[in-house]
Design a protein around this motif. Structure first.
Motif, short mmCIF file in Angstrom:
data_model
loop_
_atom_site.label_atom_id
_atom_site.label_comp_id
_atom_site.label_asym_id
_atom_site.label_seq_id
_atom_site.Cartn_x
_atom_site.Cartn_y
_atom_site.Cartn_z
N SER A 137 0.82 -1.21 0.00
CA SER A 137 0.00 0.00 0.00
C SER A 137 0.85 1.27 0.00
N GLY A 138 2.13 1.15 0.39
CA GLY A 138 3.02 2.31 0.36
C GLY A 138 3.21 2.89 -1.02
N VAL A 139 2.88 2.09 -2.04
CA VAL A 139 3.06 2.55 -3.42
C VAL A 139 2.19 3.75 -3.74
N TRP A 140 1.11 3.97 -2.95
CA TRP A 140 0.17 5.03 -3.27
C TRP A 140 0.74 6.42 -3.09
N TYR A 141 1.87 6.55 -2.37
CA TYR A 141 2.45 7.88 -2.26
C TYR A 141 2.87 8.41 -3.62
N TRP A 142 3.15 7.51 -4.58
CA TRP A 142 3.42 7.99 -5.95
C TRP A 142 2.49 7.39 -7.00
N TRP A 143 1.74 6.38 -6.65
CA TRP A 143 0.67 5.95 -7.54
C TRP A 143 -0.48 6.95 -7.51
N SER A 144 -0.46 7.85 -6.54
CA SER A 144 -1.52 8.87 -6.48
C SER A 144 -1.59 9.68 -7.77
N PHE A 145 -0.47 9.76 -8.48
CA PHE A 145 -0.45 10.49 -9.75
C PHE A 145 -0.73 9.59 -10.95
N PHE A 159 9.87 -0.11 -6.33
CA PHE A 159 10.37 0.47 -5.08
C PHE A 159 9.61 -0.07 -3.86
N ALA A 160 8.30 -0.29 -4.02
CA ALA A 160 7.52 -0.87 -2.92
C ALA A 160 7.98 -2.29 -2.64
N PHE A 161 8.31 -3.04 -3.68
CA PHE A 161 8.83 -4.40 -3.52
C PHE A 161 10.16 -4.37 -2.77
N TYR A 162 11.01 -3.38 -3.09
CA TYR A 162 12.26 -3.20 -2.35
C TYR A 162 11.97 -2.99 -0.86
N GLY A 163 10.97 -2.14 -0.55
CA GLY A 163 10.65 -1.86 0.85
C GLY A 163 10.25 -3.11 1.62
N ILE A 164 9.49 -3.99 0.98
CA ILE A 164 9.10 -5.26 1.62
C ILE A 164 10.33 -6.14 1.87
N LEU A 165 11.22 -6.18 0.91
CA LEU A 165 12.46 -6.95 1.09
C LEU A 165 13.34 -6.35 2.18
N PHE A 166 13.36 -5.03 2.29
CA PHE A 166 14.11 -4.38 3.37
C PHE A 166 13.57 -4.84 4.73
N ALA A 167 12.23 -4.92 4.83
CA ALA A 167 11.62 -5.33 6.10
C ALA A 167 12.00 -6.77 6.46
N ILE A 168 12.16 -7.61 5.45
CA ILE A 168 12.57 -9.00 5.71
C ILE A 168 14.03 -9.05 6.12
N TYR A 169 14.87 -8.31 5.42
CA TYR A 169 16.31 -8.36 5.68
C TYR A 169 16.71 -7.59 6.93
N LYS A 170 16.09 -6.42 7.17
CA LYS A 170 16.54 -5.54 8.26
C LYS A 170 15.33 -5.04 9.05
N PRO A 171 14.68 -5.91 9.82
CA PRO A 171 13.50 -5.46 10.57
C PRO A 171 13.89 -4.55 11.72
#
Length: 583
Positions: A77-85, A281-293
């Motif tokens: 859902s974080g993608v909406w900060y730029w999917w808003s456009f 970029f949203a997919f990267y964020g999810i991977l960041f959460a897995i790697y570095k919680p």
């Protein structure tokens, strides 16, 4: 080690700066001879260059930071900060013909053709401020990444970038920015977007770890998060973008660099590709959460993870790509800000009738000042999300007069003033109430009042535009017809404008006419307007100016294609993630 980096990585960064400064300062400065060169890069570039330039200018690195950071917390859902456009993207496509045919160098000049000088000056102030805010957002985004990998502080990084961008913007404005963006756009597209993915997937545990994480937290693949990205927030973000996106002053300048309408539509397609990359970029964020919680500041996740997982050399390339993203956008927005302040406020109102050389010098100085003011703003606004919401709430209501001015004959100066006054009044009132109730300062109050500020100010602006236009004094008929002749005359067919006695900046720069004062021929204007009116969708006498584009048979099919592509991106994303991770 050099500033905390391996000498190979530091050398790659140094080489990047040398190349960028050479292209921007030397090549761009050499090619910049006129105001048209400085503000719209000469307006002569084809579809491929326009696409790369727009994509490079649109991707500023802040998208990666804020979307990745929000996805770290709330998932897809974080993608909406730029999917808003996303749904503003077809609007960019639709307006590409009107803006490119405007043949002026900024939105304020475009608005003056339809309304008047005073209201256009007011818009120039608001638009210039928005540009500065966006530049500050770009600077802060890259600084947050670089500071975690080097011995530089956030503010040191901000000022380093600001000084380098100032150097090539001062030299050549949009010409320098466009030339550097051809180089920087390729870095952003191929390095920033993809080079880190295989390393991150490997260190995060690969596909097995991703599937396990998805089973534990299937909600990360939802496009709506009730707490951190609610449906109301998504609707507010989209309404703001649709209503105000076309008023973003840089959109006009991005379109105006193109040599014709076909190339200008790349503003739509380039932004659509940006939305696809934003999903990554949203997919990267999810991977960041897995790697570095457990990170306290998710917006800093890129820099922290990059430093830990990327090998020597690749890290340097990744840092360079972030610099490229931020600097390409900062240069564009600084030149656009200069167009508002120097080429409109200063040239048209404060100090008219000076030489082009004088205005070119002022334009350079103002562009640099915009960057420096943006750097200062980062000391007061510490979050990318705060920049996003502050900028979008300002944009949400100022686009309405542009829509009405292009498509509705009855739109007038009273309507525009009423629209802007109502929008601003309601916006300030909503923020002030939140400030008082929650004991917050202005910037802090934007986040909790965002949805109400957008919905109420946009509605007030819309109603004000309609009421003011219906009850206010009608626009002078000759002025109105002149405007519509201009935006209905295809690029390359300027002879009909010359015959009508119309004078526009790009026509002077191209040598079609001299710099003498415009001398309209009312009878020719009437004749041309009547000819164009035959193509109106709702009849020649209709108050709605939407018309067929007989010289552009690809235009409307392309418009519906980009709408379909935008909808398909959302539906396809929702379906694919469920098939892979949930069902």
């Amino acid at each position: 080690m050099i500033f905390g980096l391996h000498w190979i990585d530091a050398s790659i960064i140094g080489l990047y700066f040398i190349i960028t400064l050479y292209i921007g300062v030397y090549k761009g400065g050499k090619k910049t001879k006129s105001l048209g060169d400085f503000f719209v890069a000469g307006g002569k570039w084809g579809a491929v260059v326009s696409f790369i330039f727009i994509f490079a200018s649109a991707i500023a690195g802040n998208e990666a930071v804020v979307v990745g950071g929000q996805a770290y917390e709330s998932g897809l859902s974080g993608v909406w900060y730029w999917w808003s456009f996303l749904f503003a993207t077809p609007i960019y496509y639709l307006f590409s013909t009107y803006f490119r045919r405007g043949r002026v160098y900024n939105v304020s000049e475009f608005l003056q053709m339809r309304y008047d000088k005073n209201v256009s000056a007011f818009y120039a102030v608001i638009a210039g401020i928005i540009c500065v805010l966006f530049i500050g957002m770009f600077l802060l985004a890259i600084a947050k990444i670089i500071t975690s990998m080097t011995s530089f502080s956030v503010m040191q990084c901000v000022w380093i970038i600001a000084i380098i961008v100032s150097a090539y913007v001062f030299s050549g404005g949009m010409m320098s920015t466009l030339l550097t963006d051809i180089f920087q756009g390729l870095l952003v597209l191929f390095i920033l977007c993809f080079i880190m993915l295989p390393f991150l997937m490997d260190r995060a545990g690969g596909w097995a770890a991703l599937m396990e994480y998805s089973q534990q937290k299937p909600e990360i693949w939802n496009l709506i998060d009730k707490e951190k990205m609610s449906l109301w927030t998504i609707l507010a973000l989209n309404l703001s973008a649709i209503a105000g996106g076309i008023a973003a002053p840089w959109i006009y300048n991005w379109i105006s660099v193109s040599k014709n309408e076909k190339a200008a539509t790349q503003c739509g397609w380039g932004h659509l590709w940006k939305r696809i990359i934003t999903l990554l970029f949203a997919f990267y964020g999810i991977l960041f959460a897995i790697y570095k919680p457990g990170l306290q500041d998710p917006e800093a996740s890129w820099g922290i993870v990059m430093q830990e997982i990327l090998p020597i050399g690749v890290l340097g390339l990744m840092i360079v790509s972030f610099f490229a993203a931020a600097m390409s956008s900062a240069g564009t927005f600084a030149t656009t800000s200069s167009a508002m302040f120097s080429n409109y406020l200063y040239r048209k109102i404060i100090s008219p009738f000076k030489s082009d050389k004088h205005y070119l010098t002022v334009g350079r100085v103002v562009a640099v000042l915009s960057i420096l003011l943006a750097a200062v703003s980062t000391a007061f606004i510490g979050s990318i999300k705060e920049y996003v919401k502050l900028s979008l709430t300002l944009l949400s209501f100022i686009g309405i007069p542009i829509y009405f001015g292009v498509f509705w004959k009855k739109a007038n100066i009273t309507g525009m003033w009423t629209s802007l006054s109502a929008g601003i009044g309601v916006y300030v009132t909503v923020i002030t109430i939140t400030m008082v109730r929650q004991n917050l300062n202005f910037v802090e109050a934007i986040n909790p009042s965002f949805e109400n500020a957008v919905f109420l100010s946009t509605t007030a602006s819309l109603l004000g535009m309609i009421a003011g236009s219906l009850f206010g004094k009608a626009t002078d008929a000759l002025k109105l017809k002149r405007f519509h002749i201009i935006i209905n005359t295809p690029v390359g067919d300027e002879k009909r404008l010359v015959e009508a006695g119309i004078s526009l900046p790009s026509m002077v720069d191209s040598g079609l006419i001299g710099p003498e004062k415009e001398s309209l021929k009312p009878e020719v204007v009437e004749k041309l307007y009547d000819e164009d009116s035959q193509d109106k969708f709702f009849g020649a006498s209709s108050n709605f100016e939407l018309r067929r584009e007989r010289t552009l048979p690809w235009y409307y099919p392309g418009f519906f294609k980009i709408i379909l592509a935008s909808v398909s991106l959302i539906v396809g994303t929702w379906l694919v993630v469920r098939i892979i991770f949930i069902w």
